[in-house]
Motif scaffolding. Sequence first.
Motif, PDB file in Angstrom:
ATOM      1  N   ALA A 150      34.293  75.726 -11.013  1.00  0.00           N
ATOM      2  CA  ALA A 150      33.436  76.809 -10.504  1.00  0.00           C
ATOM      3  C   ALA A 150      34.184  78.141 -10.479  1.00  0.00           C
ATOM      4  N   ALA A 220      32.158  79.174  -2.621  1.00  0.00           N
ATOM      5  CA  ALA A 220      32.305  77.863  -3.286  1.00  0.00           C
ATOM      6  C   ALA A 220      32.986  76.855  -2.365  1.00  0.00           C
ATOM      7  N   MET A 230      27.623  75.831  -8.865  1.00  0.00           N
ATOM      8  CA  MET A 230      28.522  76.000 -10.016  1.00  0.00           C
ATOM      9  C   MET A 230      27.813  76.746 -11.152  1.00  0.00           C
TER      10      MET A 230
END
Lengths: 258, 308
Positions: A150, A220, A230
């Motif tokens: 990510a 994230a 993501m």
Amino acid sequence: MLNYIRAEIYKMLRRPYTYIALGVLLALEALFVSMFAFHNSHSLVTPFGAAIVSIVEMGTIGFCICLLTGDIVFAAQYKNSTLKNEVSFGLSRAQIYLGKFLAQALLSIVYLVVMMAFFLGLCAVCLPMEAGNFYTASEGLTIVSWFLAAGLPLWIGGQAVMCMCLFLVNGEMASSFLYVGIVFVLETVIGLTGLFAGGSVGDALVTLAAYFPRNMLEGAKEVVGNMTYMGQAWLVGAFWVAASTAIGLYGFRKKEIK
Amino acid sequence: MNDNMAVMAAYGLKKAYGACMALDGVNMQVRRGDIYGLVGRNGAGKTTLMRMATGQSDPTGGELELFGASGKNMRLQRSRTGAMIEIPSFSPFLTARENLEYYRLQRGIPGNQVVDEVLELVELADMGKKKFKSFSLGMKQRLGLALALMNHPDFLILDEPINGLDPEGVAEFRQILRQLNRERQTTILISSHILSELSNVATRYAFMEQGRILEEISAEALHDKCRTCLRLEVDDAARAAALLQTELGTDKFEVLPGNVLQLYDCLDDPKRASYALAKNGVALLAMEQKGADLEAYFLDLIGGGRHA
């Protein structure tokens, strides 16, 4: 373009800066792991799985590394007046700009791979694998893998911003300040303005701030394993690459080479 | 390629920096095989013109052509050129060989022996691990020339290339330029403040002042204009001309407007001419010995006493 990137790799491999910067980063990693090992020797046990998950808390360092890798590849071309050698041979501005950006992104990825391999290897050697109540090795690796996947587009987005700053502003110091301003300060300013402003404009500003690469990376941490997030991270990263490349290239095309 | 084809041509070329016109309607043609000397004072526009030819700067008006191509197509033609504009610049942390190898890879020039060849040519082959940042100005100039030659260019653009070279280096440099021009038919555009040096190699000149080309002239025509002569101002040029032929037996003279003759004979004994004219009733109003080198010609042209 391949020739250009090959030449950039040739140059960066002959720059002591490339190795010194990486050496310092690896030394800091070693210091970090040695702190876990030291604590482990005094009863507080941090196993491999728990130690490697700490990467998630240090994603912002990736944006700092963009400063280094950008500087290594760009190699003070304005200060050294070396861009004229490239332009005068007929290389297009787009080729020069994109070649430099791709070389920077490549170096960033190499740094990321080497640093991660070194960190994981060192953790595996120095720390116990038994998890106890902490993450197992496999759980830790899953979390780290998701976070790196990510984070990668967001770091590349940061690299694109750094590349834009290097091309638009003469002087590494000034371009570094601009980069820090965009990646680290601007999002905070926009976010705070949004909070103070309130209402729909304030909401829009807060939302805008959330799509800055560093904020996306911070977010994230909270949603590890969420594939929708993501996907958003890749879209946001791609947007920052496209936007900063378009602005940087436009400015560079107009620039006189001295 | 046609011998008369212009390798580089400018038509009304303009460049403005704010209110300052660095180039103000430059018209010129560098033809294939020329060694084209650009002569002008500091700020005359020589470097600006060369920077435009090499893509470092865009014109604000007029048109520039390289090998017949203009606009966006001109960029592709730049791979046929070699350039050294102002002080040569390279990565300071690389050696001479590494710097050239970097540009060879970047430009996709096949075979790394070309790097050794050009380093040999400019006598930098034995520089070892010395980094560019430790180079003297002369060594930097040599490396700049090596880069300019690495792609075997059809057209060389050199801005003040002999700055910092020692006398031996200047002579070698001159030799290299002549050799390239003779053996490879390389066209060369060169500027230099050392006009005596320029006059040793150039086959054509352009004199620039305040962003304009004052005069474009071939080396032969310039030589003729600069020839030493006796300038005679008389009351009857036609009779004087006839007398020079009959009394002195020479036809090495020119009749100019205003009853002026330029005599390229009797330079060691001007009295012979004045006596021949006076004896036959032609009044000699003024007589002076004239002659000029490139520098004097340039200074005369710009109407000032300052140096180029």
